[in-house]
Every structure is written in structure tokens, then in C-alpha cells.
Enzyme design. Structure first.
Site, PDB file in Angstrom:
ATOM      1  N   LYS A 282       0.866  -1.187   0.000  1.00 51.39           N
ATOM      2  CA  LYS A 282       0.000   0.000   0.000  1.00 51.39           C
ATOM      3  C   LYS A 282       0.906   1.242   0.000  1.00 51.39           C
ATOM      4  O   LYS A 282       1.809   1.352   0.817  1.00 51.39           O
ATOM      5  CB  LYS A 282      -0.914  -0.007   1.226  1.00 51.39           C
ATOM      6  CG  LYS A 282      -2.047   0.973   1.140  1.00 51.39           C
ATOM      7  CD  LYS A 282      -3.173   0.644   2.135  1.00 51.39           C
ATOM      8  CE  LYS A 282      -4.356   1.590   1.938  1.00 51.39           C
ATOM      9  NZ  LYS A 282      -5.490   1.266   2.832  1.00 51.39           N
ATOM     10  N   GLU A 368     -19.673  -5.174   9.427  1.00 55.11           N
ATOM     11  CA  GLU A 368     -20.662  -4.407  10.183  1.00 55.11           C
ATOM     12  C   GLU A 368     -21.742  -5.303  10.756  1.00 55.11           C
ATOM     13  O   GLU A 368     -22.197  -5.099  11.893  1.00 55.11           O
ATOM     14  CB  GLU A 368     -21.295  -3.345   9.273  1.00 55.11           C
ATOM     15  CG  GLU A 368     -20.361  -2.177   8.943  1.00 55.11           C
ATOM     16  CD  GLU A 368     -19.388  -2.477   7.818  1.00 55.11           C
ATOM     17  OE1 GLU A 368     -19.478  -3.560   7.217  1.00 55.11           O
ATOM     18  OE2 GLU A 368     -18.525  -1.625   7.543  1.00 55.11           O
ATOM     19  N   ARG A 396     -25.579  -1.589   6.326  1.00 53.75           N
ATOM     20  CA  ARG A 396     -25.239  -2.981   6.022  1.00 53.75           C
ATOM     21  C   ARG A 396     -25.653  -3.919   7.154  1.00 53.75           C
ATOM     22  O   ARG A 396     -25.718  -5.124   7.002  1.00 53.75           O
ATOM     23  CB  ARG A 396     -23.746  -3.101   5.740  1.00 53.75           C
ATOM     24  CG  ARG A 396     -23.345  -4.484   5.305  1.00 53.75           C
ATOM     25  CD  ARG A 396     -22.096  -4.560   4.536  1.00 53.75           C
ATOM     26  NE  ARG A 396     -22.220  -4.141   3.151  1.00 53.75           N
ATOM     27  CZ  ARG A 396     -21.199  -4.248   2.300  1.00 53.75           C
ATOM     28  NH1 ARG A 396     -20.040  -4.696   2.726  1.00 53.75           N
ATOM     29  NH2 ARG A 396     -21.332  -3.888   1.054  1.00 53.75           N
TER      30      ARG A 396
HETATM   31  C1  TPP Z   1     -18.993  -1.722   3.990  1.00 52.17           C
HETATM   32  C2  TPP Z   1     -17.779  -0.813   4.154  1.00 52.17           C
HETATM   33  N1  TPP Z   1     -17.211  -0.702   5.371  1.00 52.17           N
HETATM   34  C3  TPP Z   1     -16.144   0.101   5.542  1.00 52.17           C
HETATM   35  C4  TPP Z   1     -15.628   0.812   4.500  1.00 52.17           C
HETATM   36  C5  TPP Z   1     -14.487   1.767   4.726  1.00 52.17           C
HETATM   37  N2  TPP Z   1     -13.268   1.328   4.027  1.00 52.17           N
HETATM   38  C6  TPP Z   1     -12.926   1.806   2.857  1.00 52.17           C
HETATM   39  S1  TPP Z   1     -11.507   1.156   2.277  1.00 52.17           S
HETATM   40  C7  TPP Z   1     -11.348   0.193   3.667  1.00 52.17           C
HETATM   41  C8  TPP Z   1     -10.190  -0.733   3.813  1.00 52.17           C
HETATM   42  C9  TPP Z   1     -10.140  -1.634   2.620  1.00 52.17           C
HETATM   43  O1  TPP Z   1      -9.019  -2.483   2.751  1.00 52.17           O
HETATM   44  P1  TPP Z   1      -8.582  -3.298   1.460  1.00 52.17           P
HETATM   45  O2  TPP Z   1      -9.777  -3.908   0.842  1.00 52.17           O
HETATM   46  O3  TPP Z   1      -7.508  -4.199   1.886  1.00 52.17           O
HETATM   47  O4  TPP Z   1      -8.067  -2.186   0.443  1.00 52.17           O
HETATM   48  P2  TPP Z   1      -6.716  -1.332   0.530  1.00 52.17           P
HETATM   49  O5  TPP Z   1      -7.125   0.006   1.112  1.00 52.17           O
HETATM   50  O6  TPP Z   1      -5.749  -2.087   1.365  1.00 52.17           O
HETATM   51  O7  TPP Z   1      -6.266  -1.206  -0.894  1.00 52.17           O
HETATM   52  C10 TPP Z   1     -12.399   0.401   4.526  1.00 52.17           C
HETATM   53  C11 TPP Z   1     -12.563  -0.268   5.838  1.00 52.17           C
HETATM   54  C12 TPP Z   1     -16.261   0.673   3.244  1.00 52.17           C
HETATM   55  N3  TPP Z   1     -15.837   1.370   2.156  1.00 52.17           N
HETATM   56  N4  TPP Z   1     -17.322  -0.149   3.096  1.00 52.17           N
END
Ligand code: TPP
Ligand code: DXP
Ligand code: MG
Length: 628
Positions: A282, A368, A396
Site C-alpha cells: 500500500k 458491520e 449494512r
Molecule cells: C462496507 C464498508 N465498510 C467500511 C468501508 C471503509 N473502508 C474503505 S476502504 C477500507 C479498507 C479496505 O481495505 P482493502 O480492501 O484491503 O483495500 P486497501 O485500502 O488495502 O487497498 C475500509 C474499511 C467501506 N468502504 N465499506
């Protein structure tokens, strides 16, 4: 100066390029994305980490005929740059500009609108099976991060995708973009499983072996044989994904085009459910983001790439910070308190709480539904769970809220951050439905504080109840009210008259109290801070209706089913016919852009509230008298 990038208008141009130019293109895309975000703000780490993967995907697959579905979609800036939107990227997340997430109405290459995580496999499966049913030769690819893979919905989709549907196998490719990060460091057993896959000699050998093996880009079976060669004598780890019926390939280096392209070319020709595990970093390619992927998940505004993100300028505390401080103070006062976040520790203001109360802090991952029912279980045993969750993400877990918490009348506090218009993140993240979807649930209470100190008091009021209570508050800071340090609370179910006026009474629910007060100064109107959406202060509503010619309700939530509807229901039940004007979010999705501009466009700033009232009641004696 982007030399190669300037020659790319669409992925078809990219596919005509020589492979030897692709690393240079990736470098230019990465630099372009970094420079763009340094001017516009937005998501950074995840975009820098998917540059090579994006180049490889558009190089190998015939997009947009082959469908790519990006999970969450916060990592799609390279995708947007390579699909004809480079010239507009400077408008990123601004009103009328490029969205921060994929949108079908923005580009044919944006095959599915995302924003909430863990939907990509389901959507891609739908596309894959639709292609089969229509007899179309098309690949559907879901790109999902390791954080997003922790959500139940992703496993629902894997479970369904891995088996034939009426004898028909889906030609779906799931690509796990594993950077060992969510927004915070990842949590849960899946992360351990992925770490095992990566830490085994298999990955190391594969990284080495792949370079030699893939140079000639042999067909997949040859590739697998050579993997086996390299893996001989090692335990090639079985993966959970194979148990779900997928052909698992990987892990491979997600920044190495010499690994990505031949592997994707082989997988493109494979039928049935395929699973590619890529390992990325990342923030890749930008040292400060690589070193601190939590901080560099997103930029809140402009920054100088040479210096990194500016130090926060302090200023008024945000509602999130007010919550974080309250959580620590209440935890200090009551050992029964436990704090829960579904993977939003930083965004919800729980970093300090995690540090000070590690055993009472639970990051459950992007889960969630689990977070809410987990809280219910804690409450059954006499603890006092506080679920910190963005309003939009609580959507959700609606069944869990109704069935597991409210039906059993369990004392769970929901700290609903980002309630109302959120701005740059746009419609997927707007928290505008919680008033409507919570107030209709029996046993639930919903509080709408109007400033930071009110928010602290509302949280204490909620915490001390023996029932489910949600407290909603907006993104960012409020009017800058002085914040007490004690744990004072409100009188339950009571609103407060903030301004005595005549003829018209404005009933405000939440932070729109302040523009309502400003409008009331011009109109000579009464203003009430209702504080409670449910239980609403019905006696006060009826008194206001009887003492005034007209009622106006104001809320930063959807009009349909909102607090204004509650006022109408109250008056109707009492047979009171005082006219009511409901002001709130209209029945359409909000756009991305500056939140104050968006509120003004919806008539929810002081001028808009005043204008709406004049327009509605101008002909009534009430206003004529007020206008003098
Ligand atoms: C249902 C939901 N919960 C929380 C989020 C907030 N959120 C956005 S990106 C993220 C982390 C995602 O991690 P990953 O899939 O590993 O992607 P990366 O940022 O590492 O590329 C979160 C928790 C969201 N977008 N949707
Ligand atoms: C992509 C995603 O869902 C999160 O990164 C979200 O954008 C965070 O929103 P805030 O910036 O309001 O915390
Ligand atoms: Mg990740």
C-alpha cells in the site's frame, strides 16, 4: 512530463503498446496519480499500490468488453487515468467532477458502482453468469483487497461462485490484492491465513522461479508444473479459496509486470472460477506512504509530495474527536464499556481508546453485521458496548440492528459518525437515511445533537439508558461550542426552545439548528432544538403547533420518513392541522463535492431555509405579519 501516458487515450492504445514500455507507463501513471491527489486530496495509498495491476489488467483483458469490478473502488484512480479521464482528474471528488469511486454513468469502463466494500465478487459473478446465459464470451474480474475480503458478503459470493450454477461454471476471476493492510492494520484469522501463504518458501521460490519460468510465458499447465518443481519439497499451502471451488494461483508479486502479465494471460484462457493472489504494498513507489500506510490511506487536502502530508493545523475539535475523548472518559468511569469498530479505528476516533483500553477495544474487520450482533452478545452479558460506525455503513447491519439488538431491547450505543452529507465521498457514503430507518424500529432511540458539547452530552445520555440508542453527528467540526469535561446528560425525551419568536416555529433536529437560528433572526421565528428524533418531545411539538401559525422542520437527513414526518404523524394523531414545511435531503442521491455547497444547493443553509419559508408561507397571514 508524461511521454508514454500522453499516447494513451483508451486501454486499446495501451494494448497496442510494446510490453517493454509498460514499466515506463506504470511509472508515469504513478507520478500522475501522486501529483493529482497532492492537489485534489483523496485516496492515495491504495491507488499507488494498484498501478501495475491496473496496467496489466487493461493490457491483458479486452476492457470494457471484459468486465473489471473494483471492490470499494477507492483504488481506481489509475484505472480512470487509463480509461480516458486523465484530463479531468484535476476535478476529482469536486462538484460536477470525476467521482472518487467507479460510476457507471461516468464511464463504460466503470462496470459497477462501488464505495461500500466487498460487493465486487457478487457483481462479477452476476456478470459472468449473465454472459454465459446470453452466450457471450466475456470475462468478469473482481479485484478485492485483503481488508474487503474480511466481510461476510465476500464469502457469500465465493461460496456461490465456486460451484456450477445448474451445471454452468462461471468464468470469473477473483484477484485478491493483498497488501496486508485495511485502513488500519488488518485483523482476523484470514489475515493469518494470507500471511501463511505469503511467508511460506513457496512464495519466495515463486517470486524467484516466476521470473525464470514466466519469461517464456508457457501455458498455465507448464507454469503450474514449474511451480510444482520449485515447490517440490515444500509444503505448497492449501488455501481456503480452493476449498470454495476456485483454482488458486499465487501469491505473485503484484508490482512485477513480468509476473502479472503472463499469469493473467494464462488465467484469461482458463474456464471456471479462478483466484489470483497478488501481493502488493500500500503506497508503493512513494516512500512516505509505504512507511505509513495508515496515515497515507487518504489525503484530506493539498500537500507537497516532497514533504508529505502537512501536520494537522489543530483548530476546532471534530465531532469524531469529541466522540473519541468521550469514549475514553466514559471507559474510565465505567469498566463495563467496550468499544467496537468495523475497521474504521482512525475514522471513528478510536486510536486513543485502543491505546488506553486495548482489552476493551474490538476492531472486527470490515464486518458491520458481525459488529452489531457481537455487541448484542456483549450486552447480553452485562457489558455496555459502544459501536462506532458511520451512518452509511450501519445500513449494512440493518437486520442485526432490528433482530439482534432492538427486538431484545439490548443496551447498545451506536455512535453514528458521518451522519448527513459527507461531501467528497459522494452518494455511497452519505449518511442521510439513518433517521428514517432507525426511528421506525421499536425500543430504539435516536438522538441528534446540535453541537460538539451537545454531542458529548447526548453520548452520555445514550450510554446511561437500558435500551438501544443511536447518536448521530456529522463529518468534521461544528459551530465550535465550548466542550465540558464532565459527563452531563440531557433530560430524556425533551427538546429545548433556543429562540422565542412568533407566528412560525422552526423545529431543528441536529446541527442544522444553527442555520435555522440565522434564518429565524430574519423571520422573527421561534426555534427549537429538538435533540431527540425518538422519543420525540411530542408535548413540545403540540405546544409549538398550537402557539404558532406554521411549523417548519429541519434535518440533515432524508425528508421521506425523517424527523419531519414524525412531527406530521404527531400532529395528525392529535388532530392538529397547523401547516408543516419539511426541510431536509430531497428524494434523490446526493452528489460528491463540498458539503457546504451541497447543503446550500439543497436549501439547507440559512438563506435556503429562510427562502423556503418565505416561499411557502408568503401568502399566509403568519408571514405577512412577521414580514411586517
Ligand atoms: C462496507 C464498508 N465498510 C467500511 C468501508 C471503509 N473502508 C474503505 S476502504 C477500507 C479498507 C479496505 O481495505 P482493502 O480492501 O484491503 O483495500 P486497501 O485500502 O488495502 O487497498 C475500509 C474499511 C467501506 N468502504 N465499506
Ligand atoms: C474508501 C472508504 O470508504 C473510506 O476511506 C472513506 O472514504 C473514509 O471516509 P472519511 O474520510 O470520512 O473517514
Ligand atoms: Mg488491503
Amino acid at each position: 512530463m508524461s511521454k508514454i501516458l500522453d499516447s494513451i487515450q483508451t486501454p486499446a492504445d495501451l494494448r497496442r503498446m510494446s510490453r517493454s514500455d509498460l514499466p515506463g507507463l506504470a511509472r508515469e501513471v504513478r507520478e500522475f496519480v501522486l501529483n493529482t491527489v497532492s492537489q485534489t486530496g483523496g485516496h492515495l495509498g491504495s491507488n499507488l499500490g494498484t498501478v501495475e495491476l491496473t496496467v496489466a489488467l487493461h493490457y491483458v483483458f479486452n476492457t470494457p468488453h471484459d468486465r473489471i469490478v473494483w471492490d470499494v473502488g477507492h483504488q481506481t484512480y489509475p484505472h480512470k487515468v487509463l480509461t480516458g479521464r486523465r484530463e479531468r482528474m484535476h476535478t476529482l471528488r469536486q462538484l460536477g467532477g470525476i467521482a472518487g469511486f467507479p460510476r457507471r454513468d461516468e464511464s463504460e469502463y466503470d462496470t459497477f458502482a462501488t464505495g461500500h466494500s466487498s460487493t465486487s465478487i457478487s457483481a462479477a459473478l452476476g456478470m459472468a453468469l449473465a454472459a454465459k446465459q446470453k452466450g457471450e464470451d466475456r470475462k468478469a474480474i473482481a479485484v478485492i483487497g485483503d481488508g474487503s475480503m474480511t466481510a461476510g458478503m465476500a464469502f457469500e459470493a465465493l461460496n456461490n461462485a465456486g460451484v456450477p450454477h445448474a451445471g454452468v461454471n462461471a468464468d470469473i476471476l477473483v484477484i485478491l490484492n493483498d497488501n496486508d493492510m485495511s485502513i488500519s492494520p488488518p485483523v482476523g484469522a484470514l489475515n493469518k491465513h494470507l500471511a501463511r501463504l505469503m511467508s511460506g518458501n513457496f512464495y519466495a521460490a515463486a517470486r524467484e522461479g516466476v521470473k525464470g519460468v514466466l519469461k517464456a510465458a508457457p501455458p498455465l499447465f507448464e507454469l503450474a508444473r514449474r511451480f510444482e518443481e520449485h515447490a517440490k519439497g515444500m509444503v505448497v499451502p492449501g488455501t481456503i479459496f480452493e476449498e470454495f471451488g476456485f483454482n488458486y494461483v499465487g501469491p505473485i508479486d503484484g508490482h512485477d509486470l513480468d509476473a502479472l502479465i503472463p499469469t493473467l494471460e494464462n488465467l484469461r484462457n482458463k474456464k471456471g472460477p479462478q483466484f489470483l493472489h497478488v501481493v502488493t504494498k500500500k503506497g508503493y513507489g512513494y516512500k512516505m506512504a509505504e512507511a505509513d500506510p495508515v496515515k497515507y490511506h487518504a489525503a484530506s487536502g493539498r500537500f507537497n509530495p516532497a514533504e508529505g502530508f502537512p501536520k494537522s493545523s489543530g483548530g476546532k475539535p471534530t465531532f469524531t474527536q469529541v466522540f473519541g475523548q468521550w469514549l475514553c472518559d466514559m471507559a474510565e468511569a465505567d469498566e463495563r464499556l467496550v468499544g467496537i469498530t468495523p475497521a474504521m479505528r482512525e475514522g471513528s476516533g478510536m486510536v486513543e481508546f485502543h491505546k488506553r483500553f486495548p482489552r476493551r477495544y474490538h476492531d472486527v474487520g470490515i464486518a458491520e453485521q458481525h459488529a452489531v450482533t457481537f455487541a448484542a452478545g456483549l450486552a447480553c452479558e452485562g457489558l455496555k458496548p459502544v459501536v462506532a460506525i458511520y451512518s452509511t455503513f450501519l445500513q449494512r447491519a440493518y437486520d442485526q440492528l432490528v433482530h439482534d439488538v432492538a427486538l431484545q431491547n439490548l443496551p447498545v450505543v451506536f455512535a453514528l459518525d458521518r451522519a448527513g452529507i459527507v461531501g467528497a465521498d459522494g452518494p455511497t457514503h452519505a449518511g442521510v437515511y439513518d433517521i428514517a430507518f432507525i426511528r421506525c424500529i421499536p425500543n430504539c432511540a435516536l438522538l441528534a445533537p446540535s453541537d460538539e458539547n451537545e454531542c458529548r452530552q447526548a453520548l452520555t445520555t445514550a450510554y446511561r439508558r437500558d435500551q438501544p440508542v443511536a447518536v448521530r453527528y456529522p463529518r468534521g467540526s461544528g459551530c465550535g461550542a465550548e466542550i465540558e469535561t464532565g459527563l452531563g446528560e440531557w433530560e430524556w425525551g425533551k427538546g429545548v426552545v433556543r429562540r422565542e419568536g412568533q407566528r412560525i416555529a422552526i423545529l431543528a433536529f441536529g446541527t442544522l439548528l444553527h442555520p435555522a437560528l440565522a434564518a429565524a433572526e430574519k423571520l422573527g421565528a421561534t426555534v427549537v432544538d429538538m435533540r431527540f428524533v425518538k422519543p420525540m418531545d411530542e408535548a413540545l411539538v403540540l405546544e409549538m403547533a398550537r402557539r404558532h401559525e406554521a411549523i417548519v422542520t429541519v434535518e440533515e437527513g432524508c425528508v421521506m420518513g425523517g424527523a419531519g414526518s414524525a412531527v406530521l404523524e404527531c400532529l395528525a394523531a392529535a388532530g392538529v392541522t397547523t401547516p408543516v414545511l419539511q426541510l431536509g435531503i430531497p428524494d434523490r442521491f446526493t452528489e460528491h463535492g463540498d458539503p457546504n455547497k451541497l447543503l446550500s444547493m439543497m436549501g439547507l443553509d440559512a438563506e435556503g431555509i429562510e427562502a423556503s419559508i418565505v416561499k411557502r408561507f408568503a401568502s399566509r397571514p403568519a408571514l405577512a405579519a412577521v414580514n411586517g
